[in-house]
Design an enzyme around this catalytic site. Structure first.
Site, PDB file in Angstrom:
ATOM      1  N   SER A 264       0.840  -1.191   0.000  1.00  0.00           N
ATOM      2  CA  SER A 264       0.000   0.000   0.000  1.00  0.00           C
ATOM      3  C   SER A 264       0.877   1.242   0.000  1.00  0.00           C
ATOM      4  O   SER A 264       2.068   1.169   0.282  1.00  0.00           O
ATOM      5  CB  SER A 264      -0.894   0.007   1.240  1.00  0.00           C
ATOM      6  OG  SER A 264      -0.120   0.391   2.356  1.00  0.00           O
ATOM      7  N   LYS A 265       0.260   2.367  -0.292  1.00  0.00           N
ATOM      8  CA  LYS A 265       1.079   3.579  -0.353  1.00  0.00           C
ATOM      9  C   LYS A 265       1.623   3.953   1.023  1.00  0.00           C
ATOM     10  O   LYS A 265       2.692   4.537   1.133  1.00  0.00           O
ATOM     11  CB  LYS A 265       0.319   4.735  -1.002  1.00  0.00           C
ATOM     12  CG  LYS A 265      -0.983   5.110  -0.373  1.00  0.00           C
ATOM     13  CD  LYS A 265      -1.597   6.275  -1.168  1.00  0.00           C
ATOM     14  CE  LYS A 265      -2.751   6.874  -0.410  1.00  0.00           C
ATOM     15  NZ  LYS A 265      -3.329   8.027  -1.104  1.00  0.00           N
ATOM     16  N   ARG A 266       0.917   3.552   2.071  1.00  0.00           N
ATOM     17  CA  ARG A 266       1.410   3.830   3.433  1.00  0.00           C
ATOM     18  C   ARG A 266       2.701   3.064   3.732  1.00  0.00           C
ATOM     19  O   ARG A 266       3.552   3.541   4.457  1.00  0.00           O
ATOM     20  CB  ARG A 266       0.360   3.465   4.490  1.00  0.00           C
ATOM     21  CG  ARG A 266      -0.933   4.217   4.356  1.00  0.00           C
ATOM     22  CD  ARG A 266      -0.867   5.587   5.022  1.00  0.00           C
ATOM     23  NE  ARG A 266      -1.905   6.450   4.467  1.00  0.00           N
ATOM     24  CZ  ARG A 266      -1.840   7.778   4.407  1.00  0.00           C
ATOM     25  NH1 ARG A 266      -0.788   8.421   4.864  1.00  0.00           N
ATOM     26  NH2 ARG A 266      -2.813   8.486   3.878  1.00  0.00           N
TER      27      ARG A 266
END
Ligand code: GLU
Length: 506
Positions: A264-266
């Site tokens: 994920s981008k996190r």
């Protein structure tokens, strides 16, 4: 006659393009090139509520940076346009109505509140509400209402949607080019909305209609779309387009570097690596996300790394140029299981491309970075630096940081290195070294090394005793390339100045 290969990358402009999306685009591109086909870019922007301004340009710029040429589509033109779904709005309704006409779809007038009530009631019985053959007869739709009632509702402007009439209890045996046979039972699927009350088609309808109209031969997309496959295949069947239905290939997920689940981008921000090709500023929050380009990756390295996430050519070969990938790629060799993303491996790929670059090319990039720090150097010096430092660097910025000592004399000396290498006898030895260096001419790496080595050998002094404190004096630490390459780059005057300063300070 064999069908022309036509594939499309069909992102929704809902934000920056994630590396997973870039890989989908890449695999489509490689497949098209491998088979002499066309690579299309279609923008799927029918969901107006999720539209993010700037996302479309971001997608196009990303593909451009990666070197993936779009043959046809938004920004490139072509004979099957327009390629932006919002500009094709008018044509979808005809297709939705065609399905109502043939009995494969129906009007539904249920309000959101009524559907919520159904959901709540089911939940109370510990069941899941599905709008399908089991429930549709109790709901407000044209299958259940009389023709007169339906027409009246339509004419009065009552909000409606058009839903697909999912067949009851049919075992679908479908083929995926990566997964092989996949089976679905239609009783577990719902009557998906195809057309909404705002006059817009949903993803499913627009996607299938456009793939048909754009004569797409292969749909290559992420695994998250596999659950939509039965509906899409049934739509082709309902329209009577089965003979031109594309083949389907669902790509495995890209997994987090550690732990479970999809990258994920996190993960990128928390672990310090980019998940986007280019830097992206979220227009809603102004949050800035790192990009591979801005972080100093070469596009060829980035593409190479992505290609190997879920594919290989059956050998140990890992370094592939884009033309080599186009030659070698096949869907049969795409893995079924997800691939774990490895940020260290991404750096390794960049290193491999960096060391293959010419010193002249690297020097231009280094020049820009040094100038930002207020440092200017001649092209010849920069090239020499790149040649000496690149083996140890993953990025040009590593070279830039590592070579700074050449332009700025050390202000302090690394304590642990001093402790280890600056011994009682060091000052006397370095004083003698100083005297000998003063006499060296020409002050080239080779000649200086010859003179100093002869002295050390004949005096049986031991190289480490001289070289280690000498390095600390010049660099400030015990790091750096070959010492006589450093002395040549610094020149006699600066070398002596640094020696003297160390002797005065340490
Ligand atoms: N618009 C979909 C997406 O955002 C396309 C999926 C497909 O390729 O069918 O990924």
């Amino acid at each position: 006659m064999e069908r022309k290969v036509r594939v499309r990358f069909a992102p929704s402009p809902t934000g920056a393009l994630h590396v997973g999306g870039v890989r989908t685009a890449l695999f489509n591109y490689l497949f098209a090139r491998r088979h002499g086909g066309d690579f299309l870019l279609r923008i799927e922007d029918t969901d107006q509520t999720r539209y993010v301004s700037g996302a479309e340009e971001y997608i196009i710029n990303s593909l451009k940076w990666c070197g993936l040429h779009i043959d046809e589509g938004v920004g490139s033109g072509g004979t099957y346009g327009p390629y932006r779904q919002s500009e094709r709005k008018a044509l979808y309704k005809t297709y939705a109505l065609q399905l109502v006409e043939s009995g494969n779809a129906y009007y539904a007038f249920d309000t959101p509140e009524e559907l919520d009530a159904c959901r709540d009631a089911c939940e109370g019985r510990k069941e899941t509400f599905i709008y399908n053959a089991l429930s549709r007869h109790n709901l407000k739709n044209s299958l259940h209402l009389s023709q007169g009632e339906t027409e009246k509702a339509l004419q009065s402007g009552f909000p409606y949607v058009i839903r697909f009439k999912m067949p009851e209890n049919e075992e679908l045996v479908l083929r995926d080019l990566i997964r092989g046979e996949v089976r679905f039972n239609t009783s577990l699927l719902d009557d998906k909305v195809l057309f909404k009350s705002d006059g817009m088609p949903t993803y499913h309808l627009a996607n299938v209609v456009d793939d048909y109209l754009m004569q797409i031969s292969h749909v290559i997309r992420g695994e998250e779309w596999l659950p939509s496959l039965p509906l899409h295949v049934l739509l082709y069947r309902s329209f009577g387009w089965e003979n031109v239905m594309p083949a389907f290939a669902h790509l495995p997920l890209i997994l987090k570097p550690v732990g479970n689940g999809k990258l994920s981008k996190r993960d990128g921000n928390s672990m310090g690596f980019p998940v986007f090709p280019l830097q992206w500023t979220d227009p809603a929050t102004n949050e800035v996300w790192h990009g591979y380009r801005e972080d100093g990756y070469f596009p060829e390295a980035f593409i190479n790394m992505l290609a190997l996430l879920g594919w290989n050519d059956g050998t140990d070969k890992e370094i592939f140029s884009l033309p080599e990938l186009c030659e070698a790629f096949s869907l049969e060799r795409v893995h079924k299981a997800g691939s774990r993303f490895d940020p260290e491996k991404a750096k390794w790929f960049n290193h491999k491309y960096l060391i293959e670059k010419s010193d002249a090319e690297l020097a231009l990039l280094l020049d820009r970075q040094l100038q930002e720090k207020g440092i200017r150097a001649a092209a010849g010096v920069l090239e020499r630096i790149c040649c000496l430092f690149k083996e140890r660097a993953n990025f040009v910025s590593d070279i830039c940081n590592d070579c700074l000592f050449l332009f700025r004399a050390p202000e302090s000396y690394e304590e642990k290195d001093v402790k280890k290498h600056w011994k009682e006898g060091s000052p006397a030895l370095l004083k003698e070294l100083y005297a000998r260096l003063e006499q060296v001419a020409p002050f080239t790496a080779a000649h200086t090394e010859e003179v100093i080595s002869a002295w050390i050998t004949s005096g049986e002094i031991g190289f480490g005793k001289v070289m280690n404190p000498f390095r600390i004096a010049l660099v400030g630490t015990s790091k750096g390339p070959h010492l006589f390459d450093i002395t040549e780059l610094l020149g006699k005057e600066e070398t002596l100045k640094r020696l003297k300063k160390a002797l005065d300070t340490l």
